[in-house]
Enzyme design. Structure first.
Site, PDB file in Angstrom:
ATOM      1  N   ALA A  67       0.848  -1.191   0.000  1.00 15.61           N
ATOM      2  CA  ALA A  67       0.000   0.000   0.000  1.00 15.61           C
ATOM      3  C   ALA A  67       0.882   1.238   0.000  1.00 15.61           C
ATOM      4  CB  ALA A  67      -0.902  -0.015   1.222  1.00 15.61           C
ATOM      5  N   GLY A 110      -0.931  -5.046   0.820  1.00 16.25           N
ATOM      6  CA  GLY A 110      -2.187  -4.874   0.103  1.00 16.25           C
ATOM      7  C   GLY A 110      -2.181  -5.559  -1.255  1.00 16.25           C
ATOM      8  N   GLU A 113      -3.026  -9.037  -0.559  1.00 14.91           N
ATOM      9  CA  GLU A 113      -4.457  -9.121  -0.259  1.00 14.91           C
ATOM     10  C   GLU A 113      -5.291  -9.056  -1.535  1.00 14.91           C
ATOM     11  OE1 GLU A 113      -4.112  -6.006   2.722  1.00 14.91           O
ATOM     12  OE2 GLU A 113      -5.094  -7.337   4.165  1.00 14.91           O
ATOM     13  N   GLU A 133       3.613  -5.980   6.859  1.00 19.07           N
ATOM     14  CA  GLU A 133       2.968  -4.996   7.743  1.00 19.07           C
ATOM     15  C   GLU A 133       3.570  -5.002   9.144  1.00 19.07           C
ATOM     16  OE1 GLU A 133       1.426  -6.747   5.515  1.00 19.07           O
ATOM     17  OE2 GLU A 133      -0.271  -5.655   4.653  1.00 19.07           O
TER      18      GLU A 133
END
Lengths: 259, 257
Positions: A67, A110, A113, A133
């Site tokens: 991200a 992300g 994901e 993360e």
């Protein structure tokens, strides 16, 4: 029906709608606008009668390397709660047509994901998945702890989420995170072939199979069995069922219309 | 640019020379890092189509510099942090890598030579599995590559007995691709490397990749990899050039693409 987006590129090939993440200069790091664009493109393809399968890929060296950290670094918990950005991810999960991911290079945070939102994933041999993360003092927020665990089980999910360790394409294949591995030079070509093959199947069958399989991930066996049965009955009200079974009896190729 | 090695590109060949001649080019942590970085640089550099690893002075590489070894050292962590990433960099390199072995290659120095695609030896060169003499185990990929190159029985003998293998013995074992007289060695290595650098580099990379993967896969998977590799090679301009040159009865000029 091609719209102009800032961070993604869309196109179609036959019945396959293609979405390419298009910020190669930052390895397709996902910002909020990009997610809105991905969702918007997916929802348009989902409603487009001509599109039967969605292919999601990344331009450049990576699929998506996480991200956009700058965008969120100064946000508070309440900013996040008010913005409710992850509701867009719930809408991606509600897309009815099959989504096939083509992942080369990094699929981190992300990006991982997003790959986990795909129904099938074809990977390049240089693909690397992971949830870094934890190194930033946070954790995945768009389904990482949930979808990875459902996919590979608790033990490996814990290990990867605790350590942020990279998952190689070989490991990803071993644990069922990806379907197949190809050399990066032919990843797109092979993923398109697979997408075109699925797009040639009866579209209603494909959509109801997707709905039923996703149900299985989410519910008890008993409920899932009932759900499956209803979808099975439903297909017997379609023209494609009649066409498929007649063609089988007449020893010819069926022509499916998605009706 | 590097403390412990020299890096130069001549005629599309990257020459990486271990440069601690007074220590027979023994590995220090810095040399592990320099070597990894320089191989990465050569792998990425568009002008480079072949890589030569060699040693300055009398030796190729005498392995870990024992001056840096003390009782508190965690040997496993040293390998994970320094040697393994270096070997992986060579293993993943898509271009042909030559170990130009000018003198003794002992311990991890031998491992380094084993990880390369070609071993071109000077007649002064030798290999020594030195680990056993200090009560250690061959590392840095040594026990992975060795049996694949010379078979299990000989690999076991070398690794356990730790006897010196001369250049000519190495050639008999299949450990050396070529052995050259000392005075011709450098020119022969250069022409071998330059020949590789003028070949279809993309096809070489696919051959390396599929040969290596053949060690752990089934025939069925290998056949599929052939198909994928051939599709990729079939799209290169070098393939077109090769076919055209054949039809036109001339020598092909490959661009490595």
């Amino acid at each position: 029906m091609s719209r102009i987006y800032e961070y993604i590129h869309t196109s179609s090939e036959g019945h396959v709608g293609i979405i390419s993440l298009n910020r190669p200069e930052v390895l397709n790091a996902l910002n909020r606008t990009m997610i809105v664009e991905i969702l918007s493109a997916m929802e348009s393809f989902d409603q487009d009668e001509n599109i039967r399968v969605i292919l999601l890929s990344g331009n450049g060296r990576a699929f998506a390397a996480g991200a956009d950290i700058q965008e969120m670094a100064n946000d508070s918990a309440i900013d996040f709660e008010l913005l409710d950005q992850f509701k867009n991810w719930d809408r991606i999960a509600a897309i009815k047509k099959p989504i096939i991911g083509a992942v080369q290079g990094f699929a981190l945070g992300g990006g991982f994901e997003l790959a986990l939102c795909c129904d099938m994933v074809y990977a390049a041999d240089d693909a690397e998945f992971g949830f870094p993360e934890v190194d930033l003092g946070v954790m995945p927020g768009a389904g990482g702890t949930q979808r990875l665990t459902k996919l590979v089980g608790k033990t490996k999910a814990m290990e990867w989420l605790f350590t942020g360790k990279r998952i190689t394409s070989g490991e990803a294949l071993h644990y069922g995170i990806v379907n197949r591995i190809f050399a990066k030079e032919i990843l797109m070509e092979e993923t398109l072939k697979a997408a075109a093959k699925i797009a040639s199947q009866a579209p209603l069958s494909i959509r109801l199979i997707k709905e039923s399989v996703l149900k299985a991930v989410d519910t008890t066996l008993n409920e899932g069995m009932h759900f499956e049965r209803k979808n099975f009955y439903l297909l017997f009200s379609s023209e494609d069922q009649k066409e498929g079974m007649s063609a089988f009896r007449e020893k010819r190729k069926p022509e499916f219309k998605g009706k | 640019m590097y403390e412990t090695i020299k890096y130069e590109v001549i005629n599309r060949v990257a020459w990486i020379t271990l440069n601690r001649p007074d220590k027979l080019n023994a590995f220090t942590a810095q040399m592990n890092k320099d070597l990894k970085q320089s191989i990465k640089l050569a792998s990425r550099s568009m002008e480079v189509r072949c890589i030569v690893l060699t040693g300055e002075g009398r030796g190729f590489c005498s392995g870990q510099d024992l001056a840096g070894v003390n009782e508190d050292m965690d040997h496993g962590e040293v390998l994970r942090a320094l040697y393994n990433p270096m070997i992986m960099e060579i293993h993943q390199c898509e271009k042909p890598v030559i170990a130009a072995v000018n003198g003794v290659a002992a311990g991890a120095g031998m491992s380094l030579a084993l990880a390369c695609d070609f071993r071109l030896l000077s007649e002064r060169a030798s290999f020594v599995e030195a680990f056993i003499h200090v009560g250690l185990v061959p590392d840095a990929g040594n026990l992975y590559y060795l049996p694949k190159l010379i078979g299990h029985a000989k690999a076991l003998e070398l690794a356990i007995m730790g006897e010196k293998v001369s250049a000519f013995q190495a050639e008999e074992l299949g450990l050396a691709n070529k052995v050259y007289p000392e005075e011709l060695w450098r020119d022969e290595v250069a022409s071998y490397a330059e020949r590789l650098a003028s070949m279809p580099t993309a096809a070489i990379s696919l051959i390396k990749k599929n040969l290596k993967s053949s060690w752990n896969i089934t025939l069925e998977d290998s056949l599929e990899k052939d198909a994928q590799a051939q599709r990729i090679a079939g799209l290169t301009s070098d393939h077109k050039e090769g076919v055209n040159a054949f039809i036109e009865k001339r020598k092909p000029v490959f661009q490595g693409r």
